[in-house]
Design a protein around this motif. Structure first.
Motif, PDB file in Angstrom:
ATOM      1  N   ILE A  85       4.170   2.821  -0.153  1.00 30.50           N
ATOM      2  CA  ILE A  85       4.045   1.634  -0.991  1.00 30.50           C
ATOM      3  C   ILE A  85       2.648   1.487  -1.585  1.00 30.50           C
ATOM      4  O   ILE A  85       2.451   0.666  -2.484  1.00 30.50           O
ATOM      5  CB  ILE A  85       4.423   0.372  -0.199  1.00 30.50           C
ATOM      6  CG1 ILE A  85       3.522   0.199   1.031  1.00 30.50           C
ATOM      7  CG2 ILE A  85       5.889   0.424   0.229  1.00 30.50           C
ATOM      8  CD1 ILE A  85       3.722  -1.122   1.743  1.00 30.50           C
ATOM      9  N   ASN A  86       1.664   2.235  -1.080  1.00 36.50           N
ATOM     10  CA  ASN A  86       0.358   2.323  -1.731  1.00 36.50           C
ATOM     11  C   ASN A  86       0.502   3.334  -2.863  1.00 36.50           C
ATOM     12  O   ASN A  86       0.253   4.533  -2.695  1.00 36.50           O
ATOM     13  CB  ASN A  86      -0.713   2.745  -0.732  1.00 36.50           C
ATOM     14  CG  ASN A  86      -2.100   2.866  -1.364  1.00 36.50           C
ATOM     15  OD1 ASN A  86      -2.259   2.821  -2.584  1.00 36.50           O
ATOM     16  ND2 ASN A  86      -3.100   3.036  -0.525  1.00 36.50           N
ATOM     17  N   LEU A  87       0.939   2.847  -4.017  1.00 37.81           N
ATOM     18  CA  LEU A  87       1.376   3.746  -5.079  1.00 37.81           C
ATOM     19  C   LEU A  87       0.225   4.516  -5.716  1.00 37.81           C
ATOM     20  O   LEU A  87       0.379   5.682  -6.079  1.00 37.81           O
ATOM     21  CB  LEU A  87       2.126   2.945  -6.144  1.00 37.81           C
ATOM     22  CG  LEU A  87       3.398   2.223  -5.655  1.00 37.81           C
ATOM     23  CD1 LEU A  87       4.024   1.427  -6.782  1.00 37.81           C
ATOM     24  CD2 LEU A  87       4.391   3.222  -5.089  1.00 37.81           C
ATOM     25  N   SER A  88      -0.936   3.891  -5.856  1.00 40.48           N
ATOM     26  CA  SER A  88      -2.032   4.565  -6.553  1.00 40.48           C
ATOM     27  C   SER A  88      -2.601   5.711  -5.732  1.00 40.48           C
ATOM     28  O   SER A  88      -3.198   6.638  -6.284  1.00 40.48           O
ATOM     29  CB  SER A  88      -3.139   3.570  -6.904  1.00 40.48           C
ATOM     30  OG  SER A  88      -3.811   3.131  -5.746  1.00 40.48           O
ATOM     31  N   SER A 357      -7.660  -6.875  -0.905  1.00 40.36           N
ATOM     32  CA  SER A 357      -6.260  -6.493  -1.101  1.00 40.36           C
ATOM     33  C   SER A 357      -5.729  -6.964  -2.444  1.00 40.36           C
ATOM     34  O   SER A 357      -5.072  -6.202  -3.174  1.00 40.36           O
ATOM     35  CB  SER A 357      -5.389  -7.077   0.020  1.00 40.36           C
ATOM     36  OG  SER A 357      -5.705  -6.516   1.273  1.00 40.36           O
ATOM     37  N   ASN A 358      -5.988  -8.222  -2.783  1.00 41.82           N
ATOM     38  CA  ASN A 358      -5.304  -8.838  -3.922  1.00 41.82           C
ATOM     39  C   ASN A 358      -6.231  -9.303  -5.036  1.00 41.82           C
ATOM     40  O   ASN A 358      -5.770  -9.939  -5.988  1.00 41.82           O
ATOM     41  CB  ASN A 358      -4.458 -10.019  -3.433  1.00 41.82           C
ATOM     42  CG  ASN A 358      -3.293  -9.577  -2.574  1.00 41.82           C
ATOM     43  OD1 ASN A 358      -2.856  -8.425  -2.637  1.00 41.82           O
ATOM     44  ND2 ASN A 358      -2.788 -10.477  -1.739  1.00 41.82           N
ATOM     45  N   GLU A 497       1.935 -11.954  -0.798  1.00 44.88           N
ATOM     46  CA  GLU A 497       1.318 -12.441  -2.035  1.00 44.88           C
ATOM     47  C   GLU A 497       1.147 -11.305  -3.033  1.00 44.88           C
ATOM     48  O   GLU A 497       1.417 -11.472  -4.227  1.00 44.88           O
ATOM     49  CB  GLU A 497      -0.023 -13.093  -1.717  1.00 44.88           C
ATOM     50  CG  GLU A 497       0.095 -14.415  -0.966  1.00 44.88           C
ATOM     51  CD  GLU A 497      -1.253 -14.925  -0.497  1.00 44.88           C
ATOM     52  OE1 GLU A 497      -2.181 -14.999  -1.319  1.00 44.88           O
ATOM     53  OE2 GLU A 497      -1.377 -15.247   0.712  1.00 44.88           O
ATOM     54  N   GLY A 498       0.696 -10.149  -2.562  1.00 44.36           N
ATOM     55  CA  GLY A 498       0.544  -9.008  -3.469  1.00 44.36           C
ATOM     56  C   GLY A 498       1.871  -8.592  -4.082  1.00 44.36           C
ATOM     57  O   GLY A 498       1.953  -8.262  -5.271  1.00 44.36           O
ATOM     58  N   GLY A 502       2.833  -8.682  -8.007  1.00 40.50           N
ATOM     59  CA  GLY A 502       3.176  -7.417  -8.626  1.00 40.50           C
ATOM     60  C   GLY A 502       2.056  -6.397  -8.582  1.00 40.50           C
ATOM     61  O   GLY A 502       2.004  -5.484  -9.413  1.00 40.50           O
ATOM     62  N   ILE A 503       1.145  -6.537  -7.597  1.00 41.69           N
ATOM     63  CA  ILE A 503       0.018  -5.615  -7.504  1.00 41.69           C
ATOM     64  C   ILE A 503       0.107  -4.782  -6.226  1.00 41.69           C
ATOM     65  O   ILE A 503       0.900  -5.060  -5.331  1.00 41.69           O
ATOM     66  CB  ILE A 503      -1.329  -6.370  -7.528  1.00 41.69           C
ATOM     67  CG1 ILE A 503      -1.441  -7.314  -6.324  1.00 41.69           C
ATOM     68  CG2 ILE A 503      -1.498  -7.138  -8.822  1.00 41.69           C
ATOM     69  CD1 ILE A 503      -2.751  -8.054  -6.263  1.00 41.69           C
ATOM     70  N   ASN A 504      -0.721  -3.751  -6.153  1.00 41.82           N
ATOM     71  CA  ASN A 504      -0.819  -2.899  -4.972  1.00 41.82           C
ATOM     72  C   ASN A 504      -1.904  -3.478  -4.065  1.00 41.82           C
ATOM     73  O   ASN A 504      -3.085  -3.443  -4.407  1.00 41.82           O
ATOM     74  CB  ASN A 504      -1.160  -1.469  -5.390  1.00 41.82           C
ATOM     75  CG  ASN A 504      -1.345  -0.537  -4.195  1.00 41.82           C
ATOM     76  OD1 ASN A 504      -1.086  -0.897  -3.051  1.00 41.82           O
ATOM     77  ND2 ASN A 504      -1.809   0.672  -4.464  1.00 41.82           N
ATOM     78  N   SER A 505      -1.519  -3.982  -2.912  1.00 44.70           N
ATOM     79  CA  SER A 505      -2.475  -4.624  -2.004  1.00 44.70           C
ATOM     80  C   SER A 505      -3.244  -3.626  -1.142  1.00 44.70           C
ATOM     81  O   SER A 505      -4.068  -4.053  -0.321  1.00 44.70           O
ATOM     82  CB  SER A 505      -1.732  -5.615  -1.087  1.00 44.70           C
ATOM     83  OG  SER A 505      -1.145  -6.655  -1.817  1.00 44.70           O
ATOM     84  N   PHE A 506      -3.021  -2.332  -1.311  1.00 44.76           N
ATOM     85  CA  PHE A 506      -3.557  -1.370  -0.345  1.00 44.76           C
ATOM     86  C   PHE A 506      -4.578  -0.397  -0.922  1.00 44.76           C
ATOM     87  O   PHE A 506      -4.998   0.526  -0.223  1.00 44.76           O
ATOM     88  CB  PHE A 506      -2.401  -0.617   0.311  1.00 44.76           C
ATOM     89  CG  PHE A 506      -1.465  -1.528   1.049  1.00 44.76           C
ATOM     90  CD1 PHE A 506      -1.852  -2.118   2.239  1.00 44.76           C
ATOM     91  CD2 PHE A 506      -0.223  -1.840   0.535  1.00 44.76           C
ATOM     92  CE1 PHE A 506      -1.015  -2.986   2.920  1.00 44.76           C
ATOM     93  CE2 PHE A 506       0.630  -2.707   1.205  1.00 44.76           C
ATOM     94  CZ  PHE A 506       0.235  -3.288   2.396  1.00 44.76           C
ATOM     95  N   ASP A 507      -4.985  -0.582  -2.173  1.00 44.42           N
ATOM     96  CA  ASP A 507      -6.117   0.214  -2.678  1.00 44.42           C
ATOM     97  C   ASP A 507      -7.284  -0.722  -2.952  1.00 44.42           C
ATOM     98  O   ASP A 507      -7.184  -1.937  -2.787  1.00 44.42           O
ATOM     99  CB  ASP A 507      -5.718   1.033  -3.917  1.00 44.42           C
ATOM    100  CG  ASP A 507      -5.260   0.161  -5.077  1.00 44.42           C
ATOM    101  OD1 ASP A 507      -5.475  -1.064  -5.051  1.00 44.42           O
ATOM    102  OD2 ASP A 507      -4.670   0.712  -6.025  1.00 44.42           O
TER     103      ASP A 507
END
Length: 552
Positions: A85-88, A357-358, A497-498, A502-507
């Motif tokens: 789920i950490n897409l980037s 994260s966000n 919340e992330g 609609g954002i990636n909370s893990f980069d």
């Protein structure tokens, strides 16, 4: 497509917000005798109350519907299943696996990660037991009695917070080992930790996933030089170092023995890493049993978050309230006030967890966000903050949501002081909502016999507008299990919340920019290398720094 494109669920929230406009919190309570019951949730002796937020039961139903529209249940399932789920960075986010209580397999790229986690945990337990029992010897043969954790960000904030909470008063400990935390490259931070320390009995735990983190490695190098100046150099200094890293080769090259290098995995982000070997300082300072109980508490919250439907899911519901405040209501700040001195560092920990994260403006698909994401987060413990920032909260121009975190039972009771602490938290939440209107102020002054002209002069200054939103979290006590639940609660809220933003909370690509720009400026400040690539302001600042540095 744009990850946050307009949708029926979002439009329903906007229409509902307009319908709520102009209705005060006190009016909402007056209109609904069941408001508290509908806008609170009990779980495992916790009580979360968001009835003082500017929303209704209908709001929550619309928010839950929007969360489903945003596929939140699928995102939760994907995280626990180890999907990337950490897409980037094309990685899972599996901090929950680190506190999994059973040995059920969990595969990452086809390999079960649980056996490796158990191996590292066994090594952590062994090292902590040796250090606490005086069995770990330094270069001179004397036992290690002082450990300094060298890390920054998640390698520092989480472990330090946990140790602050769980270590307790010094007189109540019988293990005889102290732990300090050093994060800042400012030489004063390390110098203060070393002041009065005995090199022969001091150990450094170097925590850096890459083993290239600038601040951490510079502090580690200075620590090694300090040891060498007192004990002499050579391989014997390895007894004074433990490394936690994904770059074992670099740690060994630094001089750490291979058996003292504990691994980290790329599927654990720094701000979630206290559950990994990065939490070794917790086990050293507080004991393995406390670390295990902390993890068990977090695992209990994980199970609740994973398995409970959204309408009764505590992390999800609190995240929906946060989302409503940030995006639907446009509140750009959020204040967290723990009514527990042991949680003094919680706001700083949450700043990294939530904002790293966000704090982003780009959606998962690369499109810019058309709406605000994470609001600024800050706070201080109560009751101290009542004599500082609460003036601004009560009478300032900004209506900012406040979150109160209140352990009901004291870890170390003194007379009736815990009752005073809890009562103050409840009173502040009530005061933020009800305020103090002009008519009430005038009546109070008149009852005291104040002259009418003095009332006219003084009354406006005493008015508090009220109608300020807040959430109250009551937990039974603050121990290892409850702290684990609290930290996991905030982790999952941040993830939800992330997902809604609609954002990636893990980069954390914004963190990387400052690091890259610092490299040439280090050479410019330290060595006088030309800083022609910098802007005019930065070049002038470098020149002034160089001038002042030469005056020493």
């Amino acid at each position: 497509m744009n990850e946050i494109a307009p949708s029926p669920g979002w439009q329903a929230l906007i229409d509902h917000r307009r319908a709520l406009a102009g209705r005060s919190l006190t009016a909402l309570f007056a209109a609904n005798p069941q408001r508290f019951a509908q806008l609170s949730l009990a779980w495992d002796d916790w009580l979360a109350d968001w009835s003082k937020q500017r929303l209704t039961a209908e709001t929550m139903a619309l928010l839950v519907a929007y969360a489903r529209e945003r596929n939140l249940p699928a995102w939760i399932a994907a995280m626990f299943a180890g999907e990337k789920i950490n897409l980037s960075e094309q990685r899972p986010a599996l901090h929950t696996a680190l506190r999994q209580q059973g040995d059920a397999p969990l595969a990452v790229d086809g390999a079960d990660v649980i056996p490796a986690i158990r191996t590292v945990q066994a090594r952590m337990r062994m090292l902590a037991t040796q250090l606490r029992g005086g069995a770990r010897l330094g270069a001179t043969g004397r036992p290690i009695r002082y450990a300094i954790n060298l890390g920054i960000g998640g390698s520092h904030l989480g472990p330090r917070l946990v140790c602050d909470v769980l270590a307790g008063p010094r007189a109540g400990r019988g293990d005889g080992i102290d732990v300090a935390f050093v994060s800042n490259v400012d030489p004063e931070h390390l110098s203060r930790a070393l002041a009065g320390a005995d090199p022969a009995t001091t150990l450094f735990v170097v925590v850096s996933k890459s083993f290239t983190t600038q601040e951490t490695l510079k502090n580690a190098t200075s620590a090694r030089e300090w040891l060498a100046a007192q004990l002499g150099g050579g391989p014997a200094l390895g007894a004074h170092f433990i490394a936690v890293t994904a770059n074992a080769a670099a740690a060994r090259a630094f001089g750490v023995a291979g058996t003292d290098v504990l691994p980290m995995w790329d599927w654990v982000g720094g701000r979630f890493s206290l559950w990994s070997a990065a939490g070794l300082a917790i086990a050293i300072r507080c004991g393995w049993e406390s670390f295990a109980e902390l993890s068990a508490g977090a695992a209990a919250m994980d199970a609740h978050f994973r398995d409970t439907p959204l309408p009764r899911n505590l992390p999800a519901l609190l995240a929906l309230v946060d989302f409503w405040n940030a995006q639907a209501s446009g509140m750009g700040q959020r204040v967290v006030v723990p009514y527990a001195h042991a949680l003094s560092r919680l706001p700083a920990y949450l700043q990294q967890l939530v904002l790293e994260s966000n704090g982003k403006s780009v959606m998962r698909d690369g499109a810019p966000s058309s709406r605000p994401t994470a609001p600024a987060l800050w706070g201080e413990p109560g009751t101290d903050s009542q004599h500082a920032l609460f003036q601004w909260l009560h009478q300032g121009m900004h209506a900012v949501p406040v979150e109160f975190i209140v352990p009901v039972r004291a870890a170390h009771p003194l007379s009736d002081q815990q009752a005073l602490l809890v009562a103050n938290a409840l009173a502040q939440a009530q005061a933020l909502m009800t305020g103090r209107p002009l008519a009430a102020v005038r009546a109070q002054l008149a009852a005291k016999g104040v002259a009418p002209d003095a009332i006219d002069r003084d009354a406006p200054h005493r008015v508090c507008p009220g109608d300020r939103p807040s959430t109250m979290l009551l937990l039974p006590e603050l121990n290892a299990r409850r702290l684990g639940q609290l930290l996991a609660l905030y982790e999952h809220r941040t993830f939800v919340e992330g997902a809604l933003y609609g954002i990636n909370s893990f980069d954390q690509w914004g963190v990387e920019l400052g690091k890259a720009l610092a490299e040439p400026l280090i050479a410019a400040v330290r060595d006088g290398v030309d800083s022609a690539g910098a802007d005019a302001s930065t070049r002038s600042l470098v020149a002034h720094v160089r001038t002042l540095s030469r005056r020493v």
